[in-house]
Design a protein around this motif. Structure first.
Motif, mmCIF file in Angstrom:
data_model
loop_
_atom_site.group_PDB
_atom_site.id
_atom_site.type_symbol
_atom_site.label_atom_id
_atom_site.label_comp_id
_atom_site.label_asym_id
_atom_site.label_seq_id
_atom_site.Cartn_x
_atom_site.Cartn_y
_atom_site.Cartn_z
ATOM 1 N N ARG A 101 0.841 -1.191 0.000
ATOM 2 C CA ARG A 101 0.000 0.000 0.000
ATOM 3 C C ARG A 101 0.882 1.250 0.000
ATOM 4 O O ARG A 101 2.039 1.207 0.437
ATOM 5 C CB ARG A 101 -0.918 0.000 1.228
ATOM 6 N N PRO A 102 0.380 2.381 -0.469
ATOM 7 C CA PRO A 102 1.194 3.607 -0.494
ATOM 8 C C PRO A 102 1.768 3.973 0.868
ATOM 9 O O PRO A 102 2.927 4.359 0.967
ATOM 10 C CB PRO A 102 0.212 4.668 -1.002
ATOM 11 N N ASP A 103 0.984 3.877 1.944
ATOM 12 C CA ASP A 103 1.464 4.206 3.280
ATOM 13 C C ASP A 103 1.793 2.903 4.009
ATOM 14 O O ASP A 103 0.901 2.123 4.354
ATOM 15 C CB ASP A 103 0.389 4.975 4.053
ATOM 16 N N THR A 104 3.081 2.678 4.244
ATOM 17 C CA THR A 104 3.509 1.434 4.892
ATOM 18 C C THR A 104 3.413 1.497 6.412
ATOM 19 O O THR A 104 3.576 0.478 7.081
ATOM 20 C CB THR A 104 4.961 1.101 4.508
ATOM 21 N N GLY A 105 3.166 2.677 6.967
ATOM 22 C CA GLY A 105 3.057 2.808 8.407
ATOM 23 C C GLY A 105 4.368 3.223 9.059
ATOM 24 O O GLY A 105 5.394 3.394 8.380
ATOM 25 N N PRO A 106 4.384 3.391 10.391
ATOM 26 C CA PRO A 106 5.584 3.862 11.113
ATOM 27 C C PRO A 106 6.789 2.973 10.850
ATOM 28 O O PRO A 106 6.707 1.754 10.890
ATOM 29 C CB PRO A 106 5.155 3.781 12.584
ATOM 30 N N GLY A 107 7.924 3.612 10.569
ATOM 31 C CA GLY A 107 9.155 2.867 10.321
ATOM 32 C C GLY A 107 9.335 2.446 8.888
ATOM 33 O O GLY A 107 10.418 1.975 8.515
ATOM 34 N N TYR A 141 11.184 -1.153 6.018
ATOM 35 C CA TYR A 141 12.063 -2.028 6.794
ATOM 36 C C TYR A 141 11.385 -2.508 8.080
ATOM 37 O O TYR A 141 11.568 -3.655 8.502
ATOM 38 C CB TYR A 141 13.381 -1.335 7.094
ATOM 39 N N ALA A 142 10.606 -1.638 8.706
ATOM 40 C CA ALA A 142 9.869 -2.060 9.897
ATOM 41 C C ALA A 142 8.834 -3.121 9.537
ATOM 42 O O ALA A 142 8.624 -4.079 10.288
ATOM 43 C CB ALA A 142 9.200 -0.855 10.561
ATOM 44 N N ARG A 143 8.203 -2.977 8.370
ATOM 45 C CA ARG A 143 7.201 -3.959 7.960
ATOM 46 C C ARG A 143 7.865 -5.291 7.575
ATOM 47 O O ARG A 143 7.311 -6.360 7.834
ATOM 48 C CB ARG A 143 6.386 -3.432 6.787
ATOM 49 N N LEU A 144 9.049 -5.234 6.980
ATOM 50 C CA LEU A 144 9.772 -6.470 6.689
ATOM 51 C C LEU A 144 10.113 -7.199 7.987
ATOM 52 O O LEU A 144 10.023 -8.437 8.076
ATOM 53 C CB LEU A 144 11.043 -6.174 5.900
ATOM 54 N N LYS A 145 10.483 -6.452 9.011
ATOM 55 C CA LYS A 145 10.759 -7.061 10.311
ATOM 56 C C LYS A 145 9.512 -7.747 10.846
ATOM 57 O O LYS A 145 9.563 -8.878 11.379
ATOM 58 C CB LYS A 145 11.263 -6.006 11.295
ATOM 59 N N ASP A 146 8.349 -7.070 10.723
ATOM 60 C CA ASP A 146 7.094 -7.657 11.187
ATOM 61 C C ASP A 146 6.809 -8.986 10.478
ATOM 62 O O ASP A 146 6.218 -9.899 11.073
ATOM 63 C CB ASP A 146 5.927 -6.700 10.925
ATOM 64 N N LEU A 147 7.247 -9.079 9.221
ATOM 65 C CA LEU A 147 6.992 -10.282 8.430
ATOM 66 C C LEU A 147 8.024 -11.382 8.679
ATOM 67 O O LEU A 147 7.902 -12.478 8.139
ATOM 68 C CB LEU A 147 6.983 -9.926 6.937
ATOM 69 N N GLY A 148 9.052 -11.069 9.481
ATOM 70 C CA GLY A 148 10.087 -12.058 9.754
ATOM 71 C C GLY A 148 11.271 -11.986 8.824
ATOM 72 O O GLY A 148 12.087 -12.915 8.775
ATOM 73 N N TYR A 149 11.393 -10.864 8.091
ATOM 74 C CA TYR A 149 12.502 -10.693 7.140
ATOM 75 C C TYR A 149 13.260 -9.407 7.448
ATOM 76 O O TYR A 149 13.468 -8.555 6.590
ATOM 77 C CB TYR A 149 11.981 -10.663 5.695
ATOM 78 N N GLU A 150 13.685 -9.257 8.688
ATOM 79 C CA GLU A 150 14.339 -8.023 9.125
ATOM 80 C C GLU A 150 15.667 -7.811 8.388
ATOM 81 O O GLU A 150 16.521 -8.701 8.377
ATOM 82 C CB GLU A 150 14.609 -8.078 10.618
#
Length: 261
Positions: free
Chosen positions: A179-185, A188-197
């Motif tokens: 999505r256009p807005d990936t959220g705070p961080g 890279y923060a979202r990749l960490k959330d997915l287990g791919y930090e």
């Protein structure tokens, strides 16, 4: 002869043969370097140069054109030619990627801005087949679907960078990264959330002249080169999870690398 300088004949001939517009341009550049004309100041116009140097209008125009082609000055319609305002963004290329930035919910780009007005616009996210080079880095099959994120960065109202990220669709499907807005961080923060930090980054840098599209989207004056930074993010396993290709206005950035030996 004592007290005099001797120049080779070829050097004297070259100096004599230098076009008048080049000599005028050199004098203007010396004046800028000496501080006689600061960023944003209007340079002498064609009529001024004609009167001061006894040259034709075309010669004066060519002299000003040299400064514009070298990115030192810009023409403003109906107003004249002005020294280009230079307040480059210092990109702390190592510190900005530290986990403490994106891990605490801040964008890595915020570290560059240092309080200045940095805006991300023209955000577009879609899915495309990976071309061969991207597929090879991300270790996916050629033409495998990848998530493509395109952004333009605007500093103090001036476009300074185009950024395109590629991530394997299989890793990020259904996540905020699509999505256009990936959220705070950010990503890279979202990749960490997915287990791919991401734990390691590699950047490759080169330069070239911009394409017509890049000139248009970045509003580049004639003769301004761009810097290309290609960054790859790796997980602890060594898997590449993102390739980010950045096109930067070379006059807008200073790339700083600070590391210990």
């Amino acid at each position: 002869m004592t007290g005099s300088r001797s120049f080779p004949e070829t050097t004297r001939r070259r100096a004599v043969a230098e076009p008048k517009y080049r000599r005028i341009a050199a004098a203007l550049k010396d004046a800028i370097a000496a501080g006689e004309y600061g960023p944003g100041d209007r340079l002498p116009g064609e009529n001024d140069l004609m009167a001061a140097h006894g040259v034709a209008r075309m010669t004066a125009r060519q002299a000003l054109g040299v400064l514009q082609s070298e990115g030192l000055a810009e023409a403003r319609k109906g107003a004249g030619v002005f020294v280009r305002t230079a307040s480059p963004l210092r990109r702390l290329s190592i510190q900005r990627l530290a986990r403490r930035h994106w891990g605490s919910g801040h964008s890595v780009w915020a570290a560059d801005a240092a309080g200045r007005d940095l805006v991300v616009d023209q955000v577009a996210v879609d899915e495309q087949p990976a071309h061969q080079r991207i597929a090879a880095v991300l270790d996916v099959a050629p033409a495998a679907p990848v998530c493509v994120r395109r952004r333009r960065y605007v500093l103090d109202g001036e476009p300074v960078m185009l950024s395109t990220s590629y991530l394997p669709t299989a890793l990020v499907a259904g996540s905020p990264i699509t999505r256009p807005d990936t959220g705070p961080g950010g990503t890279y923060a979202r990749l960490k959330d997915l287990g791919y930090e991401p734990v390691r980054f590699r950047e490759e840098i080169r330069s070239r002249m911009p394409t017509a599209e890049e000139v248009s989207r970045l509003g580049l004056p004639g003769g301004t080169p761009v810097m290309l930074v290609c960054r790859t993010a790796f997980t602890a396993r060594g898997d590449a999870v993102e390739v980010n290709e950045m096109v930067m206005d070379a006059n807008a950035y200073v790339l700083e690398y600070d590391f210990e030996v």
